[in-house]
Motif scaffolding. Structure first.
Motif, short mmCIF file in Angstrom:
data_model
loop_
_atom_site.label_atom_id
_atom_site.label_comp_id
_atom_site.label_asym_id
_atom_site.label_seq_id
_atom_site.Cartn_x
_atom_site.Cartn_y
_atom_site.Cartn_z
N UNK A 13 52.16 37.61 25.62
CA UNK A 13 51.87 36.44 26.45
C UNK A 13 50.92 36.80 27.59
N UNK A 14 51.13 37.93 28.23
CA UNK A 14 50.24 38.37 29.31
C UNK A 14 49.46 39.58 28.82
N UNK A 15 48.14 39.45 28.88
CA UNK A 15 47.27 40.50 28.34
C UNK A 15 46.36 41.05 29.44
N UNK A 16 45.98 42.31 29.29
CA UNK A 16 44.97 42.87 30.19
C UNK A 16 43.59 42.50 29.66
N UNK A 17 42.56 42.94 30.33
CA UNK A 17 41.21 42.50 29.98
C UNK A 17 40.80 42.99 28.59
N UNK A 41 40.66 30.92 32.37
CA UNK A 41 41.87 31.00 33.18
C UNK A 41 42.38 32.44 33.25
N UNK A 42 42.49 32.96 34.46
CA UNK A 42 42.90 34.35 34.66
C UNK A 42 43.51 34.48 36.05
N UNK A 43 44.23 35.55 36.26
CA UNK A 43 44.75 35.84 37.59
C UNK A 43 44.72 37.34 37.80
N UNK A 44 44.76 37.72 39.06
CA UNK A 44 44.76 39.14 39.38
C UNK A 44 46.17 39.58 39.73
N UNK A 45 46.55 40.70 39.17
CA UNK A 45 47.81 41.35 39.50
C UNK A 45 47.38 42.67 40.13
N UNK A 46 47.50 42.74 41.44
CA UNK A 46 46.91 43.87 42.15
C UNK A 46 45.40 43.69 42.11
N UNK A 51 45.59 37.84 31.76
CA UNK A 51 45.32 36.60 31.05
C UNK A 51 46.57 36.18 30.29
N UNK A 52 46.98 34.92 30.47
CA UNK A 52 48.11 34.38 29.71
C UNK A 52 47.60 33.79 28.42
N UNK A 53 48.18 34.22 27.31
CA UNK A 53 47.74 33.76 25.99
C UNK A 53 47.80 32.25 25.89
N UNK A 54 48.88 31.64 26.37
CA UNK A 54 49.02 30.18 26.27
C UNK A 54 47.92 29.46 27.03
N UNK A 55 47.51 30.00 28.19
CA UNK A 55 46.43 29.37 28.95
C UNK A 55 45.09 29.56 28.27
N UNK A 56 44.88 30.73 27.67
CA UNK A 56 43.64 30.95 26.92
C UNK A 56 43.56 30.02 25.72
#
Length: 85
Positions: A13-17, A41-46, A51-56
């Motif tokens: 569900x949550x992927x890196x770049x 759609x993306x967000x920064x963690x640190x 990237x959330x798969x569902x949002x992509x």
């Protein structure tokens, strides 16, 4: 066995770049640029993009003109919204 590992990566569900770029079929550099510009759609963690798969998936549906039937709501069936105080 390597093929099975790639399938698991694509289903997270949550992927890196790197994982998201592979999922989308584009280069990591291109995806980094798209995320920085707010195109995907993306967000920064640190300091790392995530990237959330569902949002992509929803973003790809929107960009390709596909509207999933579960998201379509008949305006006549919507409940009225109460006004804020």
């Amino acid at each position: 066995m390597a093929g099975a590992a790639n399938v698991q990566v694509a289903l997270r569900e949550v992927m890196d770049i790197r994982q998201a770029a592979e999922y989308l079929g584009i280069s990591g550099d291109t995806l980094y640029r798209y995320a920085s510009e707010g195109f995907v759609p993306a967000f920064k963690l640190g300091n790392r993009w995530r990237f959330r798969k569902s949002l992509l998936d929803a973003w790809m549906d929107e960009k390709s003109g596909v509207t999933p039937p579960s998201q379509h709501v008949d305006p006549a069936k919507k409940k009225p919204v109460s006004r804020a105080r």
